[in-house]
Design an enzyme around this catalytic site. Structure first.
Site, mmCIF file in Angstrom:
data_model
loop_
_atom_site.group_PDB
_atom_site.id
_atom_site.type_symbol
_atom_site.label_atom_id
_atom_site.label_comp_id
_atom_site.label_asym_id
_atom_site.label_seq_id
_atom_site.Cartn_x
_atom_site.Cartn_y
_atom_site.Cartn_z
ATOM 1 N N GLY A 81 0.802 -1.210 0.000
ATOM 2 C CA GLY A 81 0.000 0.000 0.000
ATOM 3 C C GLY A 81 0.839 1.266 0.000
ATOM 4 O O GLY A 81 1.935 1.319 -0.553
ATOM 5 N N LYS A 122 -1.440 -13.821 -3.731
ATOM 6 C CA LYS A 122 -1.892 -12.500 -3.280
ATOM 7 C C LYS A 122 -3.389 -12.492 -3.023
ATOM 8 O O LYS A 122 -3.876 -11.838 -2.087
ATOM 9 C CB LYS A 122 -1.522 -11.443 -4.329
ATOM 10 C CG LYS A 122 -2.010 -10.025 -4.016
ATOM 11 C CD LYS A 122 -1.479 -9.506 -2.689
ATOM 12 C CE LYS A 122 -1.598 -7.990 -2.559
ATOM 13 N NZ LYS A 122 -2.896 -7.410 -2.904
ATOM 14 N N GLU A 128 -6.721 -11.181 4.884
ATOM 15 C CA GLU A 128 -6.814 -9.786 5.333
ATOM 16 C C GLU A 128 -8.268 -9.410 5.618
ATOM 17 O O GLU A 128 -8.577 -8.754 6.625
ATOM 18 C CB GLU A 128 -6.222 -8.899 4.240
ATOM 19 C CG GLU A 128 -6.313 -7.418 4.435
ATOM 20 C CD GLU A 128 -5.853 -6.719 3.171
ATOM 21 O OE1 GLU A 128 -6.688 -6.071 2.510
ATOM 22 O OE2 GLU A 128 -4.657 -6.820 2.827
#
Length: 311
Positions: free
Chosen positions: A114, A164, A171
Site C-alpha cells: 500500500g 496475493k 486480510e
C-alpha cells in the site's frame, strides 16, 4: 538495470521512487501528464535497451488487457512483461500464452504494501518460468522489505496472483475480527475507553499486529469513527478467494463471512464497516465515504473514488 513501469498511481509512483533509490533506471508512463516520464507506451519501449523488462501497474481487467495487448505489439522476442496489478490468476495464464507466441516472457506478481511500501518495502509474490523471474530479480530485490522475508517465487504463471488473492482473503477476515471486537466493546456500557483497550493490546498479546497498530492510529484520528459511513468496498480478491475455495472444495467460513459482511455494509450504516473502511484507508490509502453531513466531499482526500492498484 533498466525498467519500464506503466501506471504511476499511489503504488506505482512510490514503486518507481523505491526502485530508483536502489540505483536502477526507471522509465515510467502514466496517462496523467504530471506523473509520466514519457508520452506513450511506444516512447517507453524505445527508451529501453533490449532485452527489456516492462512492469504493468494498472487496474485489473480491461486496462491490464489493453496494456498487455499494446505491449505485445511493441516489444521484441526476449523481452519480459510483469503484471503487478491485482489481476485474476486465470488471466495470467492467457496473457502468458499470448505473449509466448511472440517470444515475450511473462511474470505475474502480487504486490502488498500500500501507501507504506515506499519506506517499508513491498511484499512480493511472483509466478513464472525461472528464467523470466531471474530477469526481474534485481527489481524484486529493490522493492522487497529489508531482511530475509518479504518475497517469494510462488510457482508457475498465476501462482503470484493466486497467493496475493489468498493473502487478501485472510486480510478480509482479520479486519472483520477487529471490527466485530471494536463494535462489541463500543456497545458495552462497562467499557469507558475502547481506544485505550485497543492500544493496550499492542504489546504482549497474541493479536498484536500491524493491522492492530493501524486500528489504533485510525481511532487516534477519530475516536469513535463518527466521520465515516459504515460502508466498505471489495476490490475483487475476496470474491475470487471464495470462488477458488468452492472450486477446490476447501471450506473458508471466516473469509466467506467477512466478504458477506462487506455486502451487508451496503444495506445499512454498519458500525463494523466503519472500522473496515478506516483500516483500508490507513494501510492502502483506499477511499472512504463520509458519514452523512460529513466533510469528505467528492474532491477531497479520502473521498469515495476508484481504489488504488494493489495493496
Amino acid at each position: 538495470m533498466e525498467l519500464g513501469l506503466v501506471g504511476l498511481g499511489k503504488m506505482g509512483g512510490n514503486m518507481r521512487e523505491r526502485i530508483r533509490r536502489a540505483g536502477h533506471t526507471v522509465v515510467g508512463f502514466d496517462r496523467n501528464p504530471d506523473l509520466t516520464d514519457v508520452h506513450s507506451l511506444r516512447e517507453l519501449v524505445d527508451a529501453l535497451q533490449a532485452p527489456r523488462v516492462v512492469w504493468v501497474m494498472v487496474p485489473a481487467g480491461g486496462p491490464t488487457q489493453s496494456t498487455i495487448d499494446e505491449l505485445g505489439e511493441l516489444l521484441s522476442p526476449g523481452d519480459v512483461v510483469v503484471d503487478g496489478g491485482n489481476s485474476r490468476w486465470t488471466d495470467d495464464e492467457r496473457h502468458a500464452e499470448e505473449l509466448a507466441a511472440k517470444g515475450i516472457g511473462f511474470v505475474d506478481c502480487g504486490v502488498s504494501g500500500g501507501v507504506w511500501g515506499l519506506e517499508n518495502g513491498y511484499a512480493l509474490m511472483y509466478g513464472g518460468d525461472p528464467e523470466n523471474v531471474a530477469r526481474v530479480q534485481p527489481i524484486f530485490d529493490a522493492l522487497k522489505p529489508e531482511g530475509e522475508f518479504g518475497s517469494v517465487h510462488a510457482g508457475r504463471v498465476g501462482a503470484g496472483h493466486f497467493a496475493k488473492m489468498v493473502h487478501n482473503g485472510i486480510e478480509y477476515a482479520m479486519m472483520q475480527a477487529f471490527a466485530e471486537g471494536w463494535e462489541l466493546l463500543e456497545a458495552a456500557d462497562a467499557v469507558t475507553d475502547v481506544r485505550e483497550v485497543f492500544r493496550s493490546w499492542q504489546e504482549g498479546t497474541v493479536i498484536r499486529s500491524w493491522l492492530l497498530d493501524l486500528a489504533v492510529r485510525a481511532l487516534d484520528d477519530d475516536e469513535h469513527l463518527a466521520a465515516l459511513r459504515g460502508y466498505a468496498a471489495d476490490s475483487g480478491e475476496g470474491r475470487w478467494t471464495v470462488e477458488a475455495a468452492i472450486d477446490h472444495a476447501v471450506p473458508l467460513p471466516a473469509i466467506t463471512a467477512s466478504l458477506f459482511a462487506r455486502f451487508a455494509s451496503r444495506q445499512d450504516d454498519s458500525p463494523q464497516m466503519k472500522m473496515i473502511a478506516a483500516l483500508r484507508n490507513q494501510f492502502g490509502g483506499h477511499a472512504v465515504t463520509a458519514a452523512a453531513g460529513g466533510e469528505k466531499g467528492a474532491d477531497s482526500p479520502g473521498a469515495d473514488v476508484t481504489p488504488p492498484v494493489g495493496g
